[in-house]
Structure formats: structure tokens, C-alpha cells
Enzyme design. Structure first.
Site, short mmCIF file in Angstrom:
data_model
loop_
_atom_site.label_atom_id
_atom_site.label_comp_id
_atom_site.label_asym_id
_atom_site.label_seq_id
_atom_site.Cartn_x
_atom_site.Cartn_y
_atom_site.Cartn_z
N ASP A 141 0.83 -1.19 0.00
CA ASP A 141 0.00 0.00 0.00
C ASP A 141 0.88 1.25 0.00
OD1 ASP A 141 -2.26 -1.60 0.13
OD2 ASP A 141 -2.25 -1.61 2.32
N LYS A 142 0.30 2.36 -0.43
CA LYS A 142 1.04 3.62 -0.57
C LYS A 142 1.86 3.95 0.68
CE LYS A 142 0.26 8.61 -0.95
NZ LYS A 142 -0.76 9.69 -1.00
#
Length: 319
Positions: free
Chosen positions: A142-143
Site C-alpha cells: 500500500d502507498k
């Protein structure tokens, strides 16, 4: 490409309801199953002269399958000189320690400045490996999740590494700080995950019969910090937001998670969830040797740990 499913080849079909994608994977070993499924979904397969976009449809002896593999699309992504913290690299693969805030591949709202843009600058021969918009990407983070992520430099490496993840021979270990204090020292969360039925930007625990996919996370307490806990997670599957969803489901969401926690302040300005892909272990796709790397914790993660440790050392005023 025409594939005539003959009486002879039907012997290799495991049952009378052999799925189209499984059969094509069996007949075309040079194509990954995910690539075959993509071709089907994009309308590149005809069954008995009619377009077929369902990977689950069954094939039988006598069926005629036409598969069209389109020419590679020109890669519109631009290389960008973004610094990379390289943990391991050779001619087949690259492992980096991803920082918070770096999106892995282009998506709506993130057309550039991604890890893909960075690795295209670092590896000029990467275009075409594993897909147009995600060249070389084997798995995601995830970011705002930091840590070790592997990128394939060749098609052979891409397929081999994806196969390891699917067969669960590759190991992925995470460190995360959660709210609360688990009652036991370890456990396993075995709950299927799917798209949230209302908020389509979120994932949730969803029954298999309603579209959820098998998801298994093993966890153990690494350090108790008052009403917070440093946890060690080990993935058996790799669903989107898996650790974040599972942690929240058992009542111990990841600290700083903007989606799955309550947003309680911890006194440290976190960029996102306090979750770090700590260790990655895999078998080299060419030599077969085992590679294990550890990604150093980001400074903000260690700062949070120090703050929580200091809090737990404050003497009780009643003593």
C-alpha cells in the site's frame, strides 16, 4: 492462435467441467494464468466462434478455442529519477525498501511519481515485463506501507516469483504497531477478504459465497507497550489490505491507519499506517538459491516506538 480441444487432449482435462483459464494455462505453459485471465476478460478469446469473456466457462472435447494475443501496447509511462533504497539486485530481480507515500504503480490520481516510474529509470529494459501499466511488479505494498518489495527484471523471473507467492514458498514478514493489548501471545486470522459491499474503496471481511477470497494472517506479539503492541505478522496469502483488515477485525487496528482505525492521536505525526514489510524470503528464479533480505525500519516508525516505550516506563503515581 487456434486450439482444437481434441479427444486425445481431453484426457488431460481434470474433469468434465474444466475451466477455460485452467485449460489454456495447461496448453500454453509460457503464459501465466493471470495473463490468460486478462486476455479472456479483454475479449481476446473465442469459444466455438463466439466471444467468451468468462474464465470460468467449461470446455470439453471437440470445442474450438481461438486465442488472440494482441501486439504489445506502447508503454506510455515515463521513467523518473526517483531515489531507490536497493536491498538486493542482479540481472533477474530487484528488491527495494519502499518509503511511505510512494505508490507502487499508476492508478487514478497517481499517474506518475510511482515506483514503476522509478524502476523504469533504473531498469531501462523493463517495459513489457508483467504488463503494460505494471512492468516488473510481482506484488504490491500500500502507498503508506513501507518495506521490502521485489521487482522482476525478466518474464521468466516474473512468472517464477508469482508462482512462489501463489504456492506460499516465498515468505513475507511484517512489523506493525496496533492499538490495544491482545490477550494471547500469538494467533492466526483465517477470514476471507473482498471488496466492501458499500464503500468500494475499502476491503472487508466478506464470506466466500459473496465474493470473498481466502485470506490467512499469522501474528505474534513482539513487544507490549501499554495500550499499544508491536506485532509480527506473517502472510500466508496476499489480499489487498489484508493485514490492515484482519487487524481491525480482531479489534486491534494498525496505528495511524486512515481507513480501518478510529484515527486516535498517538502524539507522533505519522504519514499513514505503522506497518512495515520487514523481511522477504524467496528462491532465486534462475539459481534456485534462497535470498532473504531485511528492510530497516523507517525513522518515523522507530520514533513512534521510542515514544511508546517512554510512556510505558513512567512510574505509576500510586506506587
Amino acid at each position: 492462435m487456434n486450439i482444437q480441444v481434441s479427444e486425445e487432449s481431453s484426457r488431460t482435462i481434470p474433469d468434465s467441467d474444466a475451466r477455460l483459464d485452467r485449460y489454456l494455462r495447461q496448453e500454453l505453459p509460457n503464459l501465466s494464468r493471470s495473463r490468460i485471465q486478462q486476455l479472456i476478460e479483454q475479449g481476446n478469446v473465442q469459444l466455438n466462434g463466439k466471444p467468451c469473456t468468462s474464465k470460468k466457462i467449461s470446455v470439453k472435447a471437440g470445442d474450438n478455442i481461438t486465442l488472440n494475443i494482441p501486439e504489445a501496447e506502447p508503454l506510455e509511462l515515463q521513467p523518473e529519477e526517483i531515489p531507490l533504497d536497493i536491498l538486493y539486485e542482479d540481472s533477474s530481480l530487484l528488491i527495494i525498501n519502499k518509503p511511505a507515500g510512494l505508490v507502487v504503480h499508476p492508478a487514478p490520481g497517481h499517474q506518475d511519481g510511482t515506483l514503476v516510474n522509478a524502476i523504469l529509470a533504473h531498469c531501462p529494459n523493463l517495459p513489457g515485463i508483467g504488463g503494460v501499466q505494471r512492468p516488473g511488479i510481482v506484488h504490491r505494498l500500500d502507498k503508506d506501507t513501507t518495506g521490502a518489495i521485489v521487482i522482476a527484471k525478466t518474464e521468466q523471473a516474473h512468472q517464477a516469483l508469482q508462482a512462489q507467492l501463489k504456492a506460499k514458498t516465498a515468505g513475507r514478514e511484517y512489523l506493525g504497531i496496533v492499538y490495544g493489548a491482545p490477550k494471547t501471545e500469538s494467533g492466526t486470522i483465517d477470514l476471507p477478504i473482498g471488496r466492501h459491499p458499500v464503500d468500494r474503496k475499502k476491503m472487508a471481511v466478506v464470506p466466500v459465497e459473496k465474493g470473498g477470497r481466502l485470506a490467512v494472517t499469522h501474528w505474534k506479539v513482539r513487544e507490549r507497550l501499554g495500550n499499544y503492541t508491536l506485532m509480527h505478522f506473517q502472510l500466508e496469502t496476499g489480499r489487498t489490505h489484508q493485514i490492515r483488515v484482519h487487524s481491525a477485525q480482531i479489534g486491534h487496528p494498525i496505528v495511524g491507519d486512515p481507513v480501518y482505525s478510529s484515527g486516535r492521536s498517538v502524539g507522533v505525526n505519522l504519514p499513514g499506517q505503522a506497518l512495515h514489510a520487514w523481511k522477504l524470503k524467496l528462491q532465486h528464479p534462475v539459481s534456485g538459491e534462497w535470498i532473504e533480505v531485511s528492510a530497516a525500519l523507517p525513522q518515523i516508525f522507530t520514533t513512534l516506538l521510542e515514544v511508546l516505550r517512554r510512556r510505558t516506563q513512567i512510574p505509576n503515581s500510586r506506587s
